[in-house]
Write a protein that holds these residues in place. Structure first.
Motif, PDB file in Angstrom:
ATOM      1  N   SER A   1      22.313   4.609   1.125  1.00 37.18           N
ATOM      2  CA  SER A   1      21.854   5.407   2.159  1.00 37.18           C
ATOM      3  C   SER A   1      20.689   6.173   2.202  1.00 37.18           C
ATOM      4  O   SER A   1      20.045   6.405   1.072  1.00 37.18           O
ATOM      5  N   ARG A   2      20.161   6.726   3.466  1.00 33.58           N
ATOM      6  CA  ARG A   2      18.692   6.941   3.460  1.00 33.58           C
ATOM      7  C   ARG A   2      18.774   8.823   3.482  1.00 33.58           C
ATOM      8  O   ARG A   2      19.570   9.211   3.990  1.00 33.58           O
ATOM      9  N   ALA A   3      17.904   9.460   2.759  1.00 35.75           N
ATOM     10  CA  ALA A   3      17.730  10.696   2.975  1.00 35.75           C
ATOM     11  C   ALA A   3      16.291  11.162   3.318  1.00 35.75           C
ATOM     12  O   ALA A   3      15.304  10.416   3.458  1.00 35.75           O
ATOM     13  N   LYS A   4      16.208  12.388   3.932  1.00 36.13           N
ATOM     14  CA  LYS A   4      14.916  12.691   4.425  1.00 36.13           C
ATOM     15  C   LYS A   4      14.557  14.335   3.596  1.00 36.13           C
ATOM     16  O   LYS A   4      15.381  14.913   3.451  1.00 36.13           O
ATOM     17  N   ALA A   5      13.157  14.156   3.334  1.00 36.67           N
ATOM     18  CA  ALA A   5      12.793  15.462   2.791  1.00 36.67           C
ATOM     19  C   ALA A   5      11.723  16.011   3.603  1.00 36.67           C
ATOM     20  O   ALA A   5      10.682  14.949   3.912  1.00 36.67           O
ATOM     21  N   VAL A   6      11.436  17.213   3.638  1.00 35.80           N
ATOM     22  CA  VAL A   6      10.166  17.903   4.291  1.00 35.80           C
ATOM     23  C   VAL A   6       9.714  18.778   3.140  1.00 35.80           C
ATOM     24  O   VAL A   6      10.360  19.647   2.686  1.00 35.80           O
ATOM     25  N   PHE A   7       8.334  18.510   3.052  1.00 35.81           N
ATOM     26  CA  PHE A   7       7.276  19.311   2.073  1.00 35.81           C
ATOM     27  C   PHE A   7       6.473  20.239   2.974  1.00 35.81           C
ATOM     28  O   PHE A   7       5.692  19.603   3.755  1.00 35.81           O
ATOM     29  N   SER A   8       6.237  21.222   2.594  1.00 39.75           N
ATOM     30  CA  SER A   8       4.996  22.072   2.712  1.00 39.75           C
ATOM     31  C   SER A   8       3.893  21.688   1.750  1.00 39.75           C
ATOM     32  O   SER A   8       4.391  21.675   0.720  1.00 39.75           O
ATOM     33  N   VAL A   9       2.731  21.348   2.529  1.00 40.29           N
ATOM     34  CA  VAL A   9       1.588  20.851   1.659  1.00 40.29           C
ATOM     35  C   VAL A   9       0.397  21.592   2.031  1.00 40.29           C
ATOM     36  O   VAL A   9      -0.334  21.557   3.028  1.00 40.29           O
ATOM     37  N   MET A  10      -0.076  22.308   1.008  1.00 40.27           N
ATOM     38  CA  MET A  10      -1.036  23.153   1.198  1.00 40.27           C
ATOM     39  C   MET A  10      -2.339  22.707   0.579  1.00 40.27           C
ATOM     40  O   MET A  10      -2.218  22.071  -0.361  1.00 40.27           O
ATOM     41  N   GLY A  11      -3.523  22.902   1.172  1.00 39.42           N
ATOM     42  CA  GLY A  11      -4.758  22.397   0.764  1.00 39.42           C
ATOM     43  C   GLY A  11      -5.524  21.356   1.204  1.00 39.42           C
ATOM     44  O   GLY A  11      -6.487  21.133   1.448  1.00 39.42           O
ATOM     45  N   MET A  12      -4.595  20.656   2.364  1.00 36.43           N
ATOM     46  CA  MET A  12      -5.276  19.377   3.026  1.00 36.43           C
ATOM     47  C   MET A  12      -6.399  19.993   4.276  1.00 36.43           C
ATOM     48  O   MET A  12      -5.655  20.976   4.832  1.00 36.43           O
ATOM     49  N   THR A  13      -7.358  19.731   4.078  1.00 34.91           N
ATOM     50  CA  THR A  13      -8.283  20.321   5.384  1.00 34.91           C
ATOM     51  C   THR A  13      -8.924  19.039   6.066  1.00 34.91           C
ATOM     52  O   THR A  13      -9.438  19.242   7.076  1.00 34.91           O
ATOM     53  N   CYS A  14      -8.442  17.568   6.106  1.00 35.68           N
ATOM     54  CA  CYS A  14      -8.907  16.749   6.872  1.00 35.68           C
ATOM     55  C   CYS A  14      -7.909  15.650   6.735  1.00 35.68           C
ATOM     56  O   CYS A  14      -6.867  15.731   5.959  1.00 35.68           O
ATOM     57  N   SER A  15      -8.250  14.709   7.982  1.00 42.04           N
ATOM     58  CA  SER A  15      -7.158  13.535   7.912  1.00 42.04           C
ATOM     59  C   SER A  15      -7.204  12.575   6.941  1.00 42.04           C
ATOM     60  O   SER A  15      -6.060  12.021   6.491  1.00 42.04           O
ATOM     61  N   ALA A  16      -8.247  12.556   6.235  1.00 41.16           N
ATOM     62  CA  ALA A  16      -8.328  11.625   4.827  1.00 41.16           C
ATOM     63  C   ALA A  16      -7.380  12.202   3.734  1.00 41.16           C
ATOM     64  O   ALA A  16      -6.705  11.588   3.000  1.00 41.16           O
ATOM     65  N   CYS A  17      -7.318  13.381   3.667  1.00 43.83           N
ATOM     66  CA  CYS A  17      -6.268  14.419   2.805  1.00 43.83           C
ATOM     67  C   CYS A  17      -5.051  13.625   2.797  1.00 43.83           C
ATOM     68  O   CYS A  17      -4.290  13.506   2.278  1.00 43.83           O
ATOM     69  N   ALA A  18      -4.616  13.884   4.403  1.00 42.96           N
ATOM     70  CA  ALA A  18      -3.204  13.371   4.654  1.00 42.96           C
ATOM     71  C   ALA A  18      -3.012  11.732   4.356  1.00 42.96           C
ATOM     72  O   ALA A  18      -1.921  11.508   3.902  1.00 42.96           O
ATOM     73  N   GLY A  19      -4.133  11.120   4.632  1.00 45.42           N
ATOM     74  CA  GLY A  19      -4.000   9.718   4.272  1.00 45.42           C
ATOM     75  C   GLY A  19      -3.782   9.563   2.952  1.00 45.42           C
ATOM     76  O   GLY A  19      -2.946   8.557   2.260  1.00 45.42           O
ATOM     77  N   SER A  20      -4.289  10.262   2.182  1.00 42.89           N
ATOM     78  CA  SER A  20      -4.218   9.975   0.653  1.00 42.89           C
ATOM     79  C   SER A  20      -2.823  10.375   0.226  1.00 42.89           C
ATOM     80  O   SER A  20      -2.310   9.722  -0.853  1.00 42.89           O
ATOM     81  N   VAL A  21      -2.223  11.461   0.623  1.00 38.89           N
ATOM     82  CA  VAL A  21      -1.106  11.786   0.561  1.00 38.89           C
ATOM     83  C   VAL A  21       0.025  10.787   0.669  1.00 38.89           C
ATOM     84  O   VAL A  21       0.930  10.356   0.033  1.00 38.89           O
ATOM     85  N   GLU A  22       0.020  10.420   2.120  1.00 47.44           N
ATOM     86  CA  GLU A  22       0.763   9.245   2.449  1.00 47.44           C
ATOM     87  C   GLU A  22       0.798   7.923   1.790  1.00 47.44           C
ATOM     88  O   GLU A  22       1.713   7.539   1.135  1.00 47.44           O
ATOM     89  N   LYS A  23      -0.445   7.591   1.326  1.00 45.79           N
ATOM     90  CA  LYS A  23      -0.396   6.483   0.479  1.00 45.79           C
ATOM     91  C   LYS A  23      -0.021   6.500  -0.990  1.00 45.79           C
ATOM     92  O   LYS A  23       0.807   5.573  -1.377  1.00 45.79           O
ATOM     93  N   ALA A  24       0.032   7.373  -1.457  1.00 43.54           N
ATOM     94  CA  ALA A  24       0.698   7.945  -2.892  1.00 43.54           C
ATOM     95  C   ALA A  24       1.958   7.874  -2.756  1.00 43.54           C
ATOM     96  O   ALA A  24       2.730   7.338  -3.659  1.00 43.54           O
ATOM     97  N   VAL A  25       2.526   8.647  -1.709  1.00 45.22           N
ATOM     98  CA  VAL A  25       3.835   8.783  -1.643  1.00 45.22           C
ATOM     99  C   VAL A  25       4.453   7.460  -1.318  1.00 45.22           C
ATOM    100  O   VAL A  25       5.671   6.635  -1.888  1.00 45.22           O
TER     101      VAL A  25
END
Ligand code: 9UX
Length: 72
Positions: free
Chosen positions: A1-25
């Motif tokens: 079955s599936r689980a959900k996790a929510v993280f606080s992520v500090m230090g992202m200053t642009c949408s490319a930052c968010a994109g790199s996190v998404e890609k890595a995960v």
């Protein structure tokens, strides 16, 4: 079955930052979906606990260069 996790992520200053996190995960085994919200400093991840866990996801976010805390 599936689980959900929510993280606080500090230090992202642009949408490319968010994109790199998404890609890595999303490269990890056992990830169903990853959504990163740069405006709210949040990452929400749906995953299969047989393959991956919260700490591995958290460390992956940190390896990209951001401070991540499991909040939910
Ligand atoms: Mo560009 Mo976002 O280096 O931190 S990816 S600002």
């Amino acid at each position: 079955s599936r689980a959900k996790a929510v993280f606080s992520v500090m230090g992202m200053t642009c949408s490319a930052c968010a994109g790199s996190v998404e890609k890595a995960v999303k490269r990890l085994p056992g990830i169903h979906e990853a959504v990163v919200d740069v405006l709210n400093n949040r990452a929400q991840v749906l995953f299969y606990p047989s393959y991956v866990n919260e700490e591995t996801i958290r460390e992956t976010i940190e390896d990209v260069g951001f401070e991540a805390t499991l909040i939910q």
